[in-house]
Structures are given as C-alpha cells and as structure tokens.
Design a protein around this motif. Structure first.
Motif, PDB file in Angstrom:
ATOM      1  N   LEU A 236      -3.995 -63.642  22.606  1.00 47.18           N
ATOM      2  CA  LEU A 236      -2.663 -63.257  22.142  1.00 47.18           C
ATOM      3  C   LEU A 236      -2.655 -63.106  20.621  1.00 47.18           C
ATOM      4  O   LEU A 236      -2.088 -62.144  20.081  1.00 47.18           O
ATOM      5  N   ALA A 237      -3.320 -64.031  19.912  1.00 47.22           N
ATOM      6  CA  ALA A 237      -3.415 -63.924  18.449  1.00 47.22           C
ATOM      7  C   ALA A 237      -4.225 -62.699  18.055  1.00 47.22           C
ATOM      8  O   ALA A 237      -3.892 -61.983  17.106  1.00 47.22           O
ATOM      9  N   GLN A 238      -5.288 -62.426  18.816  1.00 47.36           N
ATOM     10  CA  GLN A 238      -6.121 -61.262  18.529  1.00 47.36           C
ATOM     11  C   GLN A 238      -5.375 -59.958  18.804  1.00 47.36           C
ATOM     12  O   GLN A 238      -5.734 -58.910  18.264  1.00 47.36           O
ATOM     13  N   ALA A 239      -4.328 -60.015  19.640  1.00 52.59           N
ATOM     14  CA  ALA A 239      -3.500 -58.820  19.860  1.00 52.59           C
ATOM     15  C   ALA A 239      -2.812 -58.418  18.559  1.00 52.59           C
ATOM     16  O   ALA A 239      -2.643 -57.228  18.268  1.00 52.59           O
ATOM     17  N   ALA A 240      -2.423 -59.414  17.749  1.00 53.81           N
ATOM     18  CA  ALA A 240      -1.840 -59.127  16.429  1.00 53.81           C
ATOM     19  C   ALA A 240      -2.896 -58.504  15.528  1.00 53.81           C
ATOM     20  O   ALA A 240      -2.614 -57.592  14.746  1.00 53.81           O
ATOM     21  N   ASN A 241      -4.137 -58.989  15.660  1.00 55.84           N
ATOM     22  CA  ASN A 241      -5.256 -58.399  14.933  1.00 55.84           C
ATOM     23  C   ASN A 241      -5.420 -56.934  15.331  1.00 55.84           C
ATOM     24  O   ASN A 241      -5.617 -56.058  14.487  1.00 55.84           O
ATOM     25  N   SER A 242      -5.315 -56.663  16.630  1.00 54.80           N
ATOM     26  CA  SER A 242      -5.437 -55.292  17.135  1.00 54.80           C
ATOM     27  C   SER A 242      -4.282 -54.406  16.682  1.00 54.80           C
ATOM     28  O   SER A 242      -4.463 -53.205  16.493  1.00 54.80           O
ATOM     29  N   PHE A 243      -3.108 -54.999  16.506  1.00 52.61           N
ATOM     30  CA  PHE A 243      -1.977 -54.229  15.976  1.00 52.61           C
ATOM     31  C   PHE A 243      -2.300 -53.764  14.562  1.00 52.61           C
ATOM     32  O   PHE A 243      -2.034 -52.617  14.186  1.00 52.61           O
ATOM     33  N   GLY A 244      -2.931 -54.651  13.793  1.00 53.53           N
ATOM     34  CA  GLY A 244      -3.373 -54.284  12.441  1.00 53.53           C
ATOM     35  C   GLY A 244      -4.409 -53.181  12.468  1.00 53.53           C
ATOM     36  O   GLY A 244      -4.363 -52.249  11.661  1.00 53.53           O
ATOM     37  N   THR A 245      -5.348 -53.256  13.429  1.00 52.79           N
ATOM     38  CA  THR A 245      -6.392 -52.231  13.529  1.00 52.79           C
ATOM     39  C   THR A 245      -5.847 -50.914  14.082  1.00 52.79           C
ATOM     40  O   THR A 245      -6.474 -49.873  13.921  1.00 52.79           O
ATOM     41  N   THR A 246      -4.686 -50.960  14.729  1.00 51.45           N
ATOM     42  CA  THR A 246      -4.047 -49.730  15.228  1.00 51.45           C
ATOM     43  C   THR A 246      -3.275 -49.029  14.107  1.00 51.45           C
ATOM     44  O   THR A 246      -3.351 -47.809  13.952  1.00 51.45           O
ATOM     45  N   VAL A 247      -2.560 -49.816  13.311  1.00 48.75           N
ATOM     46  CA  VAL A 247      -1.772 -49.263  12.209  1.00 48.75           C
ATOM     47  C   VAL A 247      -2.677 -48.795  11.072  1.00 48.75           C
ATOM     48  O   VAL A 247      -2.425 -47.761  10.439  1.00 48.75           O
ATOM     49  N   GLY A 248      -3.781 -49.537  10.835  1.00 46.32           N
ATOM     50  CA  GLY A 248      -4.679 -49.253   9.723  1.00 46.32           C
ATOM     51  C   GLY A 248      -5.187 -47.820   9.648  1.00 46.32           C
ATOM     52  O   GLY A 248      -5.080 -47.175   8.600  1.00 46.32           O
ATOM     53  N   PRO A 249      -5.761 -47.263  10.752  1.00 50.26           N
ATOM     54  CA  PRO A 249      -6.265 -45.888  10.691  1.00 50.26           C
ATOM     55  C   PRO A 249      -5.190 -44.850  10.391  1.00 50.26           C
ATOM     56  O   PRO A 249      -5.445 -43.860   9.705  1.00 50.26           O
ATOM     57  N   ILE A 250      -3.963 -45.080  10.894  1.00 51.55           N
ATOM     58  CA  ILE A 250      -2.871 -44.135  10.653  1.00 51.55           C
ATOM     59  C   ILE A 250      -2.507 -44.129   9.171  1.00 51.55           C
ATOM     60  O   ILE A 250      -2.384 -43.074   8.544  1.00 51.55           O
ATOM     61  N   VAL A 251      -2.355 -45.335   8.601  1.00 57.61           N
ATOM     62  CA  VAL A 251      -2.029 -45.452   7.180  1.00 57.61           C
ATOM     63  C   VAL A 251      -3.179 -44.934   6.321  1.00 57.61           C
ATOM     64  O   VAL A 251      -2.986 -44.171   5.366  1.00 57.61           O
ATOM     65  N   GLY A 252      -4.410 -45.327   6.685  1.00 63.00           N
ATOM     66  CA  GLY A 252      -5.580 -44.906   5.928  1.00 63.00           C
ATOM     67  C   GLY A 252      -5.800 -43.408   5.962  1.00 63.00           C
ATOM     68  O   GLY A 252      -6.139 -42.796   4.939  1.00 63.00           O
TER      69      GLY A 252
END
Length: 408
Positions: free
Chosen positions: A155-171
């Motif tokens: 569940l905590a790693q799901a928050a990590n995955s949310f970061g990895t999902t948003v990151g490429p879009i912003v980058g």
C-alpha cells in the motif's frame, strides 16, 4: 451485567492511541514513498534527453542508472549503521537533505555542460534516497502485525508508484518538451524538487513518529546476514528485480521511438512511460487487498510468470502489441519489490536494520542490469535486448517458489 473495569478501559484508550500514532506515521511515510518514486522515475526521462544533449550511445547513456543505483551498493551499509546510531526518524531527515543536495548539483552540471558532473549529481541524489529506503521500508513493514506486513508495504509502495506515474508526465512536459536538447532545461525543475525536499526534511524533523522498540533497541544485533538463507537469496531477487524493472523503464522512450514499434517522438514516448509506472500503481493497490487472502509467495510467482510472457510477446511482435505488452510488465512488477523485501527481512528482529541495509545494497541491480541491456541493444538491437530483464524474472519466479523458505 458488569461494566468494563477501569484498567480495561484505560488499556483500550492506550491501544487506540498507539493505533492512531501508527496511522499518522504510515500516512507520513507514504508521502515519503511518493517523493522518491517521483525523483527516481525522472531518470527514464533524463536518459534520452542527456543521450541527445551529449550525443551518447546506449551504453554511455545507461551510466546514469549505473551511477544512480551504484550508490545503493556503496551507501547502504553506511545507511544501516547511521540509522542504528540516530534512529529511523533522524535517518529520514538526513536522507531528504542529501537528496536535495544531489538535485542542486544539476544546476552547475548544466551550466558547465559536463556529463561526468551530472553523473556525480545522480550519485549524491541516490545516496539520499538509499538512506530513505533503508529507513522507510522496514519501518513501514513493522508498523503493525507481521502477517500483514507485505500488504502494508504494498500500500505504501502504491504511493511510490503514484510518484512514478506523475513523474514521466511532468518530466516529459518540462524537459523533453523543450525545442532544443539543452542541458539547462533540467535546472529549474530540479531546484524546485530540492526546495520541496528541504521543506519535507523540516516537517519530518518536527513531527513525532512512534519509536518501534523491537527494532530500535539499544542492543547491538549479533550474527551475520549470511547466516539467513532467505535473506541472501532475497537480496539477489531484489538485485534482479530492480535491474529488470529499471532496465525496461530506461529503454521505453527509445523503444517506442523505433519505426517498427511506435514511431513516436521523444516527448510522446516520454508520456507513454507513465503507463508503465501507472500500471504498477494499480497493481500495488490491487495487491494490497488480494495479499490479505492469497499467500505472498504464490502471488509473487504468478506475477513473475506473466511478466515473462509479456516480455516474450513484445520481443516477437511489432506496433501496438509490442508496445502494450511491454507496458503491461509494469502491472506485474507492482508487488515484487515490497513482497520480496518483506520475505527477505522476515523474522530478523534486532537485525532488521542490518538486513534492510543488505537488501538495499542489492538495489545496485538497477545500475548493472541496464548497462548489460545497453550493451545488448548496441550489439543485437533494442527489441532483442529485452531478453536481459526476462532472465531476471525467471529467477524471481524461482525465489517465490523455493528461495523464500526460511531454514534454520
């Protein structure tokens, strides 16, 4: 009917307070997982950007991941000792500030147009994230019953995955979206990230996280990590998992730019990377629920098997089938890191921080496996090079079935 005794009532209140503190701590830690996921995945955007800006081949471009994940191997043992000395909370503060320092190094790297200085910046940045990983993963796993540790970490790693999902879009928008491949495009975004990390460090310095006495006792852990077979084999599984996951993510932009695969521009391909990490986020949310009912080893084995099938499909097809099958690997990657991690450190007691440091050292797979795939891509082509991560998932499947067994 007799009412509850004052002792029973006070015990319930105390238990409620403990649960409340643990819930608050868990929320704070999930924010931390988001931060380092967002920062780590930006490497997938920076690799094609730096490749074009400095005119690099695939092997040279993969030195980004070599320096980034190489930090895990070098820094993890020191991080474990640091946390033993200062505690999990202060370790997190130090990790955040070190990561911020690494982000700041990107400014002079771009101004001087020096690729080696960029690589040093990646190393410093990753050193901070290593400290965060060594502190946060076992801390979250211990915030509750051992039986639900894998589910909680997922569940905590799901928050990590949310970061990895948003990151490429912003980058992709801020870095790949620029008209010319100018290294200065990274300066503004990374200074903003550094500022956010400093704020986060101040917050973590001021809040009160519960001390987990069974993990933070003053007794020194005795024994060697090599005595624990499931830990050693689990560290190898982490080495290959991180290597496989990072390697696939690192090649997606260039893979989707191939005329036989997607024929996309680098900016369009960069946005597609979000699907890979987004699938991991969805998989972790689903896994956090299902792993309360399905044995963690069985769930891990099934995911490894399907990941292998998806890679084989992508290697032997073209167009949208090749694209979406390799993106689907992200979904089956989802539960692997937290599940392998909890299986590896299970039952270590006061040796938990030592074992966590040992497992986090194995994240160096993210440095070496992409480099191996880079060599393979330069020699046999990018599509066939995906055989490298496929071999990683074969071992993970074996670990789930046999390697994770704890033996005396």
């Amino acid at each position: 009917m007799a009412g509850s005794t004052p002792e029973a009532s006070s015990a319930k209140v105390a238990e409620g307070q403990v649960q409340g503190k643990q819930t608050f701590a868990f929320i704070a830690m999930t924010c931390l997982f988001f931060f380092w996921g967002f920062i780590t995945v930006l490497n997938d955007i920076l690799i094609p950007f730096l490749k074009e800006s400095f005119d690099l081949n695939y092997t040279q471009a993969m030195l980004v991941q070599f320096c980034f994940f190489g930090a895990y191997f070098i820094v993890s043992p020191f991080a474990g000792r640091l946390i033993d000395k200062v505690g999990y909370q202060q370790g997190i503060v130090i990790g955040l500030l070190t990561t911020a320092a690494g982000c700041c190094l990107f400014y002079p790297s771009a101004s001087l147009h020096l690729y080696p200085l960029f690589l040093f910046g990646f190393f410093v940045l990753a050193s901070g994230i290593t400290i965060l990983q060594v502190a946060a993963n076992p801390y979250v796993a211990a915030l509750g019953p051992e039986k639900t540790a894998a589910s909680r970490l997922n569940l905590a790693q799901a928050a990590n995955s949310f970061g990895t999902t948003v990151g490429p879009i912003v980058g992709a928008a801020l870095i790949l979206g620029v008209v010319a491949a100018d290294a200065s495009a990274v300066q503004g975004p990374y200074l903003m990230i550094a500022a956010l990390l400093v704020v986060a460090a101040i917050v973590f310095r001021s809040i009160k996280l519960p001390v987990l006495t069974h993990m933070e006792s003053e007794e020194k852990a005795e024994g060697s990590v090599w005595q624990h077979r499931h830990l050693v084999l689990g560290a190898l599984a982490i080495f290959l998992y991180v290597g496989g996951e990072v390697s696939i993510g690192s090649f997606l932009v260039n893979y989707f730019s191939e005329s036989t695969i997607g024929g996309l521009t680098t900016a369009e391909a960069g946005e597609m990377v979000a699907y890979y990490w987004g699938a991991a986020m969805i998989g972790r949310l689903i896994g956090a629920v299902l792993m309360n009912y399905v044995a963690d080893t069985k769930y891990l084995a099934i995911n490894a098997l399907i990941a292998i099938v998806m890679i084989v499909v992508s290697m032997n097809t073209s167009g949208s089938v090749a694209m979406w099958s390799i993106l689907a690997v992200g979904f089956f990657n989802s539960i692997m890191f937290p599940t392998i991690f909890t299986l590896a450190v299970k039952g270590l007691g006061s040796m938990t921080s030592k074992g966590s440091g040992f497992v986090c050292q194995a994240i160096v797979g993210g440095a070496l496996i992409p480099l191996v795939q880079g060599v393979a891509a330069d020699t046999m082509g990018i599509q066939l090079s995906f055989i490298v991560p496929m071999l990683c998932y074969i071992y993970i499947g074996w670990y789930a079935v046999k390697g994770a067994e704890r033996r005396a």
